[in-house]
Design an enzyme around this catalytic site. Structure first.
Site, PDB file in Angstrom:
ATOM      1  N   SER A  27       0.938  -1.184  -0.037  1.00 50.00           N
ATOM      2  CA  SER A  27      -0.093  -0.155   0.021  1.00 50.00           C
ATOM      3  C   SER A  27       0.912   1.388   0.045  1.00 50.00           C
ATOM      4  O   SER A  27       0.561   2.196  -0.653  1.00 50.00           O
ATOM      5  CB  SER A  27      -0.925  -0.141   1.227  1.00 50.00           C
TER       6      SER A  27
ATOM      7  N   ARG B 277       1.303   4.159  -3.100  1.00 49.87           N
ATOM      8  CA  ARG B 277       1.237   5.624  -2.847  1.00 49.87           C
ATOM      9  C   ARG B 277       2.460   6.545  -2.893  1.00 49.87           C
ATOM     10  O   ARG B 277       2.334   7.584  -3.433  1.00 49.87           O
ATOM     11  CB  ARG B 277       0.551   5.814  -1.212  1.00 49.87           C
TER      12      ARG B 277
ATOM     13  N   ARG C  28     -13.914  -6.440 -11.177  1.00 47.09           N
ATOM     14  CA  ARG C  28     -14.312  -5.991  -9.637  1.00 47.09           C
ATOM     15  C   ARG C  28     -14.799  -4.487  -9.449  1.00 47.09           C
ATOM     16  O   ARG C  28     -14.652  -3.828 -10.839  1.00 47.09           O
ATOM     17  CB  ARG C  28     -12.762  -5.733  -9.092  1.00 47.09           C
TER      18      ARG C  28
ATOM     19  N   SER D  28     -13.518   1.386   2.900  1.00 45.86           N
ATOM     20  CA  SER D  28     -12.209   0.724   1.959  1.00 45.86           C
ATOM     21  C   SER D  28     -11.139   2.083   1.872  1.00 45.86           C
ATOM     22  O   SER D  28     -11.672   3.120   1.473  1.00 45.86           O
ATOM     23  CB  SER D  28     -12.898   0.530   0.745  1.00 45.86           C
TER      24      SER D  28
ATOM     25  N   ASP E 115      -6.961  -7.916   4.487  1.00 41.55           N
ATOM     26  CA  ASP E 115      -6.080  -8.852   3.720  1.00 41.55           C
ATOM     27  C   ASP E 115      -5.535 -10.272   4.384  1.00 41.55           C
ATOM     28  O   ASP E 115      -5.106 -11.022   3.831  1.00 41.55           O
ATOM     29  CB  ASP E 115      -5.039  -8.060   3.047  1.00 41.55           C
TER      30      ASP E 115
HETATM   31  C1  S3P Z   1      -5.465  -1.461  -0.086  1.00 41.16           C
HETATM   32  C2  S3P Z   1      -6.901  -1.484   0.309  1.00 41.16           C
HETATM   33  C3  S3P Z   1      -7.458  -2.857   0.806  1.00 41.16           C
HETATM   34  C4  S3P Z   1      -6.508  -3.858   0.596  1.00 41.16           C
HETATM   35  C5  S3P Z   1      -5.782  -3.889  -0.591  1.00 41.16           C
HETATM   36  C6  S3P Z   1      -4.858  -2.700  -0.515  1.00 41.16           C
HETATM   37  C7  S3P Z   1      -4.931  -0.148  -0.263  1.00 41.16           C
HETATM   38  O1  S3P Z   1      -8.867  -2.780  -0.304  1.00 41.16           O
HETATM   39  O2  S3P Z   1      -7.438  -5.226   0.438  1.00 41.16           O
HETATM   40  O3  S3P Z   1      -4.824  -4.955  -0.693  1.00 41.16           O
HETATM   41  O4  S3P Z   1      -3.693  -0.157  -0.638  1.00 41.16           O
HETATM   42  O5  S3P Z   1      -5.618   0.938   0.006  1.00 41.16           O
HETATM   43  P1  S3P Z   1      -9.944  -2.113   0.288  1.00 41.16           P
HETATM   44  O6  S3P Z   1      -9.527  -0.842   0.950  1.00 41.16           O
HETATM   45  O7  S3P Z   1     -10.784  -1.894  -1.161  1.00 41.16           O
HETATM   46  O8  S3P Z   1     -10.537  -2.890   1.115  1.00 41.16           O
END
Ligand code: S3P
Length: 422
Positions: free
Chosen positions: A14, A18, A113, A156, A305
């Site tokens: 993540s 970013r 998705r 999310s 996750d």
């Molecule tokens: C993530 C957010 C999660 C996670 C994904 C990475 C992110 O998804 O499942 O592997 O980097 O913001 P959601 O925020 O849609 O649940």
């Protein structure tokens, strides 16, 4: 097996996505270390290059140099986000603030998705979206944005971050609220580091467009979602101890540690520092006898996750476990919810989807059977961990898919036993 020694897991997925995106937004050169060299993150780098960023891998420790242009530039070609929901959704946020048309697509999993949950609020902010259904491919034409106050349909981080990135790139204020539990806040922390005001008030995240994204340096911490698989293997081992070093322990990501502690796991956390307000720690784990637990709905966003891994560990625990309100797992890289339950049954455990909940009986026999992943990396890794149980015979249909988040997973997992001896 017995475990021993210390391992380091690859950089946080993540934060890697970013960091690359913010560096592309900045005008000038950023230096990033420890960037996750996985297919998902490479996908983000690829599309950012198409949009004008110059991203150069440097020698050693997954360092990259990113020359951003202060904004994204139009791309001739389609932007292919591969398997990565984070790439697609966060990029949609950035593109919403850029006045050109772009086309996004992805692999067969990502094209299934839901995207309307992101494009609807971005449309309210002023972007134009041309989509045939709820998914990719779609076209987005950014525009002059205006601030909105928006209640997300699901908690999310991808949705929240898409709106925050749109607001930051478009220079507008934003209020965004998540329905249940807090999702990961890496975007908020980075925005604060760039001088933006991001407050939490009465369940709302209040963003004030008071900052500016400038070039930066960041050493990405290890991914706790990857570390979780090593912790899981060590917990199931027959002896020894394992240290996982340099793991990011942002409190919006450590739900897995809280739940494991409740299950009786012996895991100790030793803080070692922080990177742009992201706390880092070493984690010490010992094989432990686990007991079942109930994971509340509000805990789910903080460990979304890790449900596959926690579910396989729950099958080895004494007594049943319940994961409440995990319907969101139906729209991950696979129908993760149904596949966790089906695969646990395939290896001899009892598990069921009950409405929006996942129920896993504990006290399962030695796991033996074939596992179907539908190309979902976290299912492959969770069941590979289950396969380390003494006497287990677990055949996972696709281990290549782990490359989207954890290159080197199989070798690292095997190395745990080698370090500890048999
Ligand atoms: C993530 C957010 C999660 C996670 C994904 C990475 C992110 O998804 O499942 O592997 O980097 O913001 P959601 O925020 O849609 O649940």
């Amino acid at each position: 097996m017995k475990v021993g020694g210390a391992v380091r897991v690859p950089g946080d997925k993540s934060i890697s996505h970013r960091a690359l995106m913010f560096a592309a937004m900045a005008r000038g050169t950023s230096h990033l270390g420890g960037v996750l060299p996985s297919l998902d993150v490479r996908g983000t780098a690829r599309v950012l290059r198409q949009l004008g960023a110059v991203i150069t891998p440097l020698r050693g420790e997954h360092a990259v140099r990113v020359k951003g242009r202060g904004r994204l530039l139009p791309s001739e070609g389609t932007l292919n986000c591969g398997n990565s929901g984070t790439t697609a959704r966060l990029l949609l946020g950035l593109l919403a603030a850029h006045r050109f048309r772009a086309t996004l697509t992805g692999d067969s999993s990502l094209r299934r998705r839901p995207m309307a949950r992101v494009t609807a609020p971005l449309g309210l902010m002023g972007a134009r979206i041309d989509a045939r259904g709820d998914g990719l491919p779609l076209d987005i034409t950014g525009g002059r944005l205006h601030g909105i106050r928006y209640e997300l349909p699901v908690s999310s981080a991808q949705l929240k971050s898409a709106l925050l990135l749109a607001a930051a790139a478009g220079g507008v204020d934003l209020g965004v609220r998540e329905p249940a539990g807090r999702s990961r806040d890496h975007t908020e922390r980075l925005l604060r580091a760039f001088g933006y005001t991001v407050l939490e008030r009465d369940g709302w995240i209040e963003f004030v467009a008071s900052g500016r994204v400038v070039p930066f340096e960041l050493q990405v911490p290890g991914d706790i979602s990857s570390a979780a698989f090593m912790l899981g293997a060590a917990l199931l081992a027959e002896g020894g101890a394992l240290r996982v070093v340099g793991v990011g322990v942002n409190p919006t990501r450590t739900g897995v540690l809280t739940v494991l502690a409740r299950m009786g796991a012996e895991i100790a956390l030793e803080p070692t520092g922080s990177e742009l307000d992201e706390p880092v720690a070493d984690l010490d784990v010992r094989p432990s006898l686990l007991r079942g637990t109930i994971v509340a709905a509000a805990e789910i966003p903080g460990l979304i996750d890790e449900v596959p891994l926690l579910a396989v560990l729950a099958s080895r625990a004494s007594g049943p476990s319940v994961f409440r309100d995990v319907g969101e797992l139906r729209v991950k890289e696979s129908n993760r919810l149904e596949l966790i339950a089906a695969n646990l049954r395939a290896v001899g455990a009892a598990a069921e989807v009950r409405g929006e909940d996942l129920w896993v009986a504990g006290d399962a026999p030695i796991p033996r059977g074939r596992v179907r992943t539908d190309g979902d990396h976290r299912l492959a890794m969770a069941f590979a961990v289950l396969g380390t149980v003494a006497g287990a015979r677990v055949a996972v249909d696709d281990m290549a898919c782990v490359a989207v988040s954890f290159p080197g997973f199989e070798a690292l997992l095997r190395s745990l036993a080698v370090r500890g001896g048999r």
